[in-house]
Design an enzyme around this catalytic site. Sequence first.
Site, short mmCIF file in Angstrom:
data_model
loop_
_atom_site.label_atom_id
_atom_site.label_comp_id
_atom_site.label_asym_id
_atom_site.label_seq_id
_atom_site.Cartn_x
_atom_site.Cartn_y
_atom_site.Cartn_z
N LYS A 33 0.85 -1.20 0.00
CA LYS A 33 0.00 0.00 0.00
C LYS A 33 0.88 1.25 0.00
CE LYS A 33 -3.76 2.06 2.79
NZ LYS A 33 -4.57 1.90 4.03
N SER A 62 -9.33 2.06 3.11
CA SER A 62 -8.41 2.84 2.32
C SER A 62 -7.41 1.98 1.56
CB SER A 62 -7.63 3.79 3.24
OG SER A 62 -6.87 3.05 4.19
N SER A 67 -9.97 -0.17 7.27
CA SER A 67 -9.33 -0.14 5.96
C SER A 67 -8.68 -1.43 5.52
CB SER A 67 -8.29 0.98 5.91
OG SER A 67 -8.90 2.23 5.95
#
Lengths: 418, 418
Positions: free
Chosen positions: A66, A135, A159
Amino acid sequence: MLSAVKLAREIEAGTTSVRAVFETCAAAIAEREETISAFTHQALDQARKAAENGHGPLMGLPLAVKDNLDTADMPTAYGSQIYEGRTPAADAAVVALARRLGAGIIGKTVTTEFAFFEPGPTRNPWNPLHTPGGSSSGSAAGIAAGFFPLSLGTQTGGSVVRPASFCGIAGFKPTFGRLPREGLKIFSWSLDTIGVFGKGVEDAAFGAAALSGRNWRVDGASPAAPHIAVVHSHLWKEASGEMRQAVETAARLAEKAGAKVSTVELPGIFSDAFAAHQVIQDYEAALALGFEFDRHNVSLSQVLRETLAAGREIPPDNYDIAQDTARKARQNLAGLFKEFDVILTPSAPGAAPSGLGSTGSSIFNRLWTLMGVPCVNVPGLMSANHLPLGVQIVGPYGEDRKTLLAALWLEGLLRKQG
Amino acid sequence: MLSAVKLAREIEAGTTSVRAVFETCAAAIAEREETISAFTHQALDQARKAAENGHGPLMGLPLAVKDNLDTADMPTAYGSQIYEGRTPAADAAVVALARRLGAGIIGKTVTTEFAFFEPGPTRNPWNPLHTPGGSSSGSAAGIAAGFFPLSLGTQTGGSVVRPASFCGIAGFKPTFGRLPREGLKIFSWSLDTIGVFGKGVEDAAFGAAALSGRNWRVDGASPAAPHIAVVHSHLWKEASGEMRQAVETAARLAEKAGAKVSTVELPGIFSDAFAAHQVIQDYEAALALGFEFDRHNVSLSQVLRETLAAGREIPPDNYDIAQDTARKARQNLAGLFKEFDVILTPSAPGAAPSGLGSTGSSIFNRLWTLMGVPCVNVPGLMSANHLPLGVQIVGPYGEDRKTLLAALWLEGLLRKQG
């Protein structure tokens, strides 16, 4: 989708090659990345070379990171235009770990802006008109699209568990603090937790076990039926009919398979703790992103700018009270866990909403993140419109293996059903 | 030495100008920096301009920042050759805060390598043949040399309280987590705590109050005599005769001035916790500095390389046990604090040792850092060889103001004596 456990076994046995694994990833990416937009940066060749020379439990495996985690050899922009094109001086600790364990970092994946609300371009592989959740949007979507077998995400609200639910994959948020956060762009230091995505529970557990150096692997395990508490928090009514049905289906299947299933209403301290989550998150985010607010205000999304401005107005006393509420709720939760093994609760209010304007709601995740306890999205059930509907297994603080075993057990039942 | 409280008052009243303050700093720096080596980078003009345009409680004040905290406009190398010449993309959260509150960042100060053992070039302003202590060497020495009225340091073992003791200034390590750490190069995430240095207790409290937004200011306060517990830990015998005498002098003066003074022997859990500190520190450092160990091994000092290599061998179970010991000791300490207000204990084994090869020992600080409780070095007493001998006031978790008030009260007595 690619199973990390299966690929690791085949690579070790020599029945597949690292090159072949990367070719499979490359083919999937070539076919669908234009639609899905999971990546902010791809590094397949570089990753393959590293993976071919790798040693350790993640030997040869492609792993996606990420983009709120620093990588010394790839741009890291935290989903914000402020940091566009920036390449950090060092790898995040967890990235350095992954490399040391033999993985190849296949690329960086789309995060919402600073892992908060403002979405990136990623689409849900099950239906590109729907959000993949956030997210950790790219890390979850890329697993579902078969781009890579393992990926890293982070959870401050929901997330990891929510995008895993929306994308029909396993997402594991370990006990708070188990994976090192250095080089993660912090949003809220009391909440941010690094998690791992994989095709199934055994895959996420496999990746997290390697990175943590803990006995979290559950592949090949035959867990006993756990004592499950179906938790109806004050938010139960916020779950869609389909999601409530999914939780009930999971509970019924578990009971049939020999699990003791109880229904538990959470005491009032937990709705206080739910509210405390936002106070803690916003107060800390206003401090953690103080530089960005002061120096790059116009480059922030409106939702983030307003959140940080509001966070700045929270008096330290309110923050202390919120932390105290969290502490009391954690103690209370530890007491509750004496009565059962794990909690079963929705992973999200429902299946992935349509549109890319929002990554969905984290209301079914925030409390557990604040409690610091391990959470797993268990995939397997589907909505009427053919989107995944994940259910969440939550375990006691520090009992990650027990939590993963229960999730694995339940996953087996749901997959048979699905 | 410059008093931050006095300068802030004079600037506000218009009886001095920001320019005059910076000229005083510049004169002291011109005279002694060549000997002291407090700075890694000076930015006086830039800082003065910022301070002249500053608004807020730190308006106009020069503030120096330890070089393990990121600054977007100045090089930040963490005391390591690996990061020589690097300028970060963002300010550390606490630096952004300081700027917002009106301070001018006068420069970066020498830290030991990654705030661990390997010393920098800084010398003790009281005697340049002696160490200033570490790891916040430059931030402490610069206060003592009159280079600036306020500075930031960090403490993982004893890196705020010890250099403050050696340099004869006030050093305040607040309750764990009270000042935001984003942009701090983490060594051990369970321990690293940002602290503030000033000439006296009221100055350190003034700076920390502004940065935390909490009611920690004690300037102008007239605290009542506290109930003091003189703590003899299992390490008491490690203190020099002079230091034991200093603690007894402080206790005797306090008693004369109306304080109730008790002597407390710590239960065995605290020697276990003392040992746990190293397990936690080394385990976490090996993860936090994994990139540096893997990619820049030859650029690390031998002591750090060996510490990180050993940290890597600590099994997660041992780390969990150490964390559990720490948790139990914290609970035990909270119980002890029901019997008295604050603890009085050595700030260091003695005065600053001669030579620059070591920054001295943190054995009298590690336990309190692990407990997360507020600690203050109280200056005022001197050794036979004319070096400062600080004593330490330790308060209950979250009771920073109470701790600072007791330290202020004691400081008044010691200064009269000294």
